[in-house]
Design a protein around this motif. Sequence first.
Motif, PDB file in Angstrom:
ATOM      1  N   TYR A  14       1.069  -0.972   0.078  1.00 20.68           N
ATOM      2  CA  TYR A  14       0.349   0.115  -0.016  1.00 20.68           C
ATOM      3  C   TYR A  14       1.102   1.526   0.079  1.00 20.68           C
ATOM      4  CZ  TYR A  14      -4.064  -2.938   0.717  1.00 20.68           C
ATOM      5  OH  TYR A  14      -5.182  -3.638   1.182  1.00 20.68           O
ATOM      6  N   ARG A  15       2.269   1.192  -0.090  1.00 21.90           N
ATOM      7  CA  ARG A  15       2.705   2.764   0.221  1.00 21.90           C
ATOM      8  C   ARG A  15       3.557   2.929  -0.555  1.00 21.90           C
ATOM      9  NH1 ARG A  15       7.458  -1.330   3.778  1.00 21.90           N
ATOM     10  NH2 ARG A  15       5.758  -1.141   5.789  1.00 21.90           N
ATOM     11  N   GLU A  16       3.154   2.365  -1.830  1.00 21.07           N
ATOM     12  CA  GLU A  16       2.830   3.432  -3.074  1.00 21.07           C
ATOM     13  C   GLU A  16       1.765   4.003  -3.656  1.00 21.07           C
ATOM     14  OE1 GLU A  16       5.796   4.758  -3.680  1.00 21.07           O
ATOM     15  OE2 GLU A  16       7.127   3.055  -2.157  1.00 21.07           O
ATOM     16  N   LEU A  17       0.903   3.260  -3.314  1.00 24.36           N
ATOM     17  CA  LEU A  17      -0.607   4.002  -3.597  1.00 24.36           C
ATOM     18  C   LEU A  17      -1.280   4.792  -3.178  1.00 24.36           C
ATOM     19  CD1 LEU A  17      -2.408   0.348  -3.113  1.00 24.36           C
ATOM     20  CD2 LEU A  17      -1.697   0.778  -5.282  1.00 24.36           C
ATOM     21  N   PRO A  18      -1.437   5.925  -4.128  1.00 23.23           N
ATOM     22  CA  PRO A  18      -1.932   7.167  -4.083  1.00 23.23           C
ATOM     23  C   PRO A  18      -3.459   6.713  -2.773  1.00 23.23           C
ATOM     24  CG  PRO A  18      -1.732   6.962  -6.607  1.00 23.23           C
ATOM     25  CD  PRO A  18      -1.533   6.120  -5.770  1.00 23.23           C
ATOM     26  N   GLY A  19      -2.915   8.554  -1.784  1.00 24.09           N
ATOM     27  CA  GLY A  19      -4.274   8.429  -0.923  1.00 24.09           C
ATOM     28  C   GLY A  19      -4.806   6.892  -0.384  1.00 24.09           C
ATOM     29  N   ALA A  20      -3.647   5.796  -0.109  1.00 20.55           N
ATOM     30  CA  ALA A  20      -3.791   4.579   0.340  1.00 20.55           C
ATOM     31  C   ALA A  20      -4.028   4.751   1.842  1.00 20.55           C
ATOM     32  CB  ALA A  20      -1.838   3.376   0.304  1.00 20.55           C
ATOM     33  N   PRO A  21      -3.415   6.007   2.529  1.00 20.39           N
ATOM     34  CA  PRO A  21      -3.735   5.423   3.811  1.00 20.39           C
ATOM     35  C   PRO A  21      -5.544   6.169   3.923  1.00 20.39           C
ATOM     36  CG  PRO A  21      -1.548   6.808   3.840  1.00 20.39           C
ATOM     37  CD  PRO A  21      -1.775   6.498   2.631  1.00 20.39           C
ATOM     38  N   GLU A  22      -6.242   7.091   3.861  1.00 21.21           N
ATOM     39  CA  GLU A  22      -7.614   8.047   3.934  1.00 21.21           C
ATOM     40  C   GLU A  22      -8.088   7.189   2.548  1.00 21.21           C
ATOM     41  OE1 GLU A  22      -9.792  11.764   2.568  1.00 21.21           O
ATOM     42  OE2 GLU A  22      -7.622  11.354   1.040  1.00 21.21           O
ATOM     43  N   ARG A  23      -8.155   6.049   1.936  1.00 22.23           N
ATOM     44  CA  ARG A  23      -9.278   4.670   1.430  1.00 22.23           C
ATOM     45  C   ARG A  23      -9.580   3.722   2.881  1.00 22.23           C
ATOM     46  NH1 ARG A  23      -5.585   3.872  -4.006  1.00 22.23           N
ATOM     47  NH2 ARG A  23      -7.258   2.104  -4.166  1.00 22.23           N
ATOM     48  N   LEU A  24      -7.964   3.350   3.305  1.00 23.45           N
ATOM     49  CA  LEU A  24      -7.926   2.402   4.522  1.00 23.45           C
ATOM     50  C   LEU A  24      -9.320   2.882   5.451  1.00 23.45           C
ATOM     51  CD1 LEU A  24      -4.939   0.384   5.622  1.00 23.45           C
ATOM     52  CD2 LEU A  24      -6.705   1.298   6.610  1.00 23.45           C
ATOM     53  N   GLY A  25      -8.741   4.195   6.115  1.00 22.81           N
ATOM     54  CA  GLY A  25      -9.722   5.003   7.221  1.00 22.81           C
ATOM     55  C   GLY A  25     -11.485   4.355   6.681  1.00 22.81           C
ATOM     56  N   ALA A  26     -11.123   5.302   5.749  1.00 19.17           N
ATOM     57  CA  ALA A  26     -12.805   5.181   4.875  1.00 19.17           C
ATOM     58  C   ALA A  26     -13.183   4.070   4.956  1.00 19.17           C
ATOM     59  CB  ALA A  26     -12.857   6.112   3.282  1.00 19.17           C
ATOM     60  N   ALA A  27     -12.206   2.706   4.544  1.00 21.28           N
ATOM     61  CA  ALA A  27     -12.897   1.580   4.201  1.00 21.28           C
ATOM     62  C   ALA A  27     -13.274   0.583   5.797  1.00 21.28           C
ATOM     63  CB  ALA A  27     -12.065   0.235   3.914  1.00 21.28           C
ATOM     64  N   LEU A  28     -12.201   0.966   6.940  1.00 24.53           N
ATOM     65  CA  LEU A  28     -12.887   1.008   8.055  1.00 24.53           C
ATOM     66  C   LEU A  28     -13.974   1.747   8.449  1.00 24.53           C
ATOM     67  CD1 LEU A  28     -11.816  -0.067  10.908  1.00 24.53           C
ATOM     68  CD2 LEU A  28     -11.173   2.163  11.136  1.00 24.53           C
ATOM     69  N   ILE A  29     -14.770   3.033   8.354  1.00 25.99           N
ATOM     70  CA  ILE A  29     -15.557   3.794   9.078  1.00 25.99           C
ATOM     71  C   ILE A  29     -16.856   2.994   8.238  1.00 25.99           C
ATOM     72  CG2 ILE A  29     -15.970   6.010   8.032  1.00 25.99           C
ATOM     73  CD1 ILE A  29     -15.774   4.771  11.572  1.00 25.99           C
ATOM     74  N   ASP A  30     -16.731   2.748   6.657  1.00 24.05           N
ATOM     75  CA  ASP A  30     -17.911   2.449   5.910  1.00 24.05           C
ATOM     76  C   ASP A  30     -18.729   1.124   6.399  1.00 24.05           C
ATOM     77  OD1 ASP A  30     -17.093   4.941   4.932  1.00 24.05           O
ATOM     78  OD2 ASP A  30     -16.543   4.259   2.604  1.00 24.05           O
ATOM     79  N   THR A  31     -17.434   0.442   6.846  1.00 29.83           N
ATOM     80  CA  THR A  31     -18.285  -1.131   6.539  1.00 29.83           C
ATOM     81  C   THR A  31     -18.517  -1.338   8.120  1.00 29.83           C
ATOM     82  OG1 THR A  31     -15.721  -2.246   5.669  1.00 29.83           O
ATOM     83  CG2 THR A  31     -16.694  -3.860   7.044  1.00 29.83           C
ATOM     84  N   LEU A  32     -18.393  -0.257   8.884  1.00 32.61           N
ATOM     85  CA  LEU A  32     -18.613  -0.153  10.150  1.00 32.61           C
ATOM     86  C   LEU A  32     -20.145   0.102  10.125  1.00 32.61           C
ATOM     87  CD1 LEU A  32     -18.738  -1.041  13.171  1.00 32.61           C
ATOM     88  CD2 LEU A  32     -17.683   1.821  13.915  1.00 32.61           C
ATOM     89  N   ALA A  33     -20.823   1.127   9.682  1.00 34.97           N
ATOM     90  CA  ALA A  33     -21.995   1.681   9.275  1.00 34.97           C
ATOM     91  C   ALA A  33     -22.716   0.968   8.183  1.00 34.97           C
ATOM     92  CB  ALA A  33     -21.318   3.363   8.283  1.00 34.97           C
ATOM     93  N   ASP A  34     -22.170   0.063   7.229  1.00 34.57           N
ATOM     94  CA  ASP A  34     -22.534  -1.010   6.937  1.00 34.57           C
ATOM     95  C   ASP A  34     -23.188  -1.773   7.233  1.00 34.57           C
ATOM     96  OD1 ASP A  34     -22.165   0.497   4.484  1.00 34.57           O
ATOM     97  OD2 ASP A  34     -20.991  -0.307   3.134  1.00 34.57           O
ATOM     98  N   LEU A  35     -22.749  -2.479   8.432  1.00 30.90           N
ATOM     99  CA  LEU A  35     -23.128  -3.209   9.381  1.00 30.90           C
ATOM    100  C   LEU A  35     -23.795  -3.043  10.632  1.00 30.90           C
ATOM    101  CD1 LEU A  35     -22.218  -6.145  11.903  1.00 30.90           C
ATOM    102  CD2 LEU A  35     -20.662  -3.819  12.956  1.00 30.90           C
ATOM    103  N   HIS A  36     -23.720  -1.845  11.230  1.00 31.19           N
ATOM    104  CA  HIS A  36     -24.806  -1.449  11.959  1.00 31.19           C
ATOM    105  C   HIS A  36     -26.136  -0.804  10.922  1.00 31.19           C
ATOM    106  CE1 HIS A  36     -21.664   0.258  13.937  1.00 31.19           C
ATOM    107  NE2 HIS A  36     -22.297  -1.523  14.374  1.00 31.19           N
TER     108      HIS A  36
END
Length: 364
Positions: A128-150
């Motif tokens: 992931y280190r060379e992927l543009p915006g990887a940290p932001e996309r990872l954080g978005a995936a985390l919280i979107d999955t939580l919202a979808d679970l709920h």
Amino acid sequence: MTAPDAAPVRPGEELPLEALREALRGRVPGDVDALEVLQFPGGFSNLTYLLRLGEQEYVLRRAPLGPLPKGAHDMTREANLLSRIHPVLPVAPEPLLVVEDAGVIGSPFYLMERRRGTVVRTSLPPEYRELPGAPERLGAALIDTLADLHAVDIDAAGLRDLGKPEGFNRRQVDGWAGRWRRAREALKDTGDLPPPAELRDELVIAWLEAHTPNETAHALVHNDFKLDNLMLDPRDPGRVVALLDWEMTTLGDPLVDLGLTLTYWTMPELPGGAPNRVGAAAPGFPDRDALVARYEARSGRRVADALPWFEVLGHFKLAVIVIQIFARYRLGQTQDPRFAPLAKQAAWLMRRAWELIRTQDARE
């Protein structure tokens, strides 16, 4: 494809291969006689193994070693939960076989489908280190999955009987307070925890009890939702392949999940003492407020004003989880050296919970 996260089994946590072969024979596809067992090194609770039966691969889950609290680490329940949640939330892996006979490997266990992906623990992995915006996309995936679970409709999905959401928040406080006190009592003569007057643990419990809110909603609650319980696409940190570790899932207030998720995300060190290089303080990753804002946008619910109590609960709950694990280690019930720093981590979490309380009281 090999399992990059699987490694040789830790000493003392080996499985009895002959008994396991016979338990699997004729019950799952694959060459049982070619059975190979590896272990996934992450996690501090249930033990998780990779089974290779020739070309077939499975994941085996069993309870940890040593005496366990009554009702905890129930693998049969976890497998039954997954069988019902998988059809309505595909990121939940499908269970394939449950073996309730504890005589086979020392505890009941189940097999689930093997999914392949990247698990992010304490730092951004090389892919992931060379992927543009990887940290932001990872954080978005985390919280979107939580919202979808709920967002799962528990009535339409026939999941209403999984728990009793009414009074859930009060039961959380009562249950975790009892577990904390029992672990503290078990360690009273070891000197591993500071005295209560310094730790402020009873003050934290009293504050949680005095300020317990009514449930904000009734939802499916994972109860241990964190980054390293997600498996991600190695080529895309924004795509979740699997959500793991469903042991404590029930029905309750979704903000209990969000509070614990924010606890993990904002900690400078993760349980075990490893620096947290993928959380709110790491470059490029969304901070605490950004995660809350995205959760609100994804869920369509305003939650920010209610969160302080749930974040205190998240810190307290994680303190209990790690002190229970440490107590088993300290009392010689498990030998895993990763558990040695957990008493200090529990004390830090408790002090941080008290700091959050003082900050919240100053605002009111």
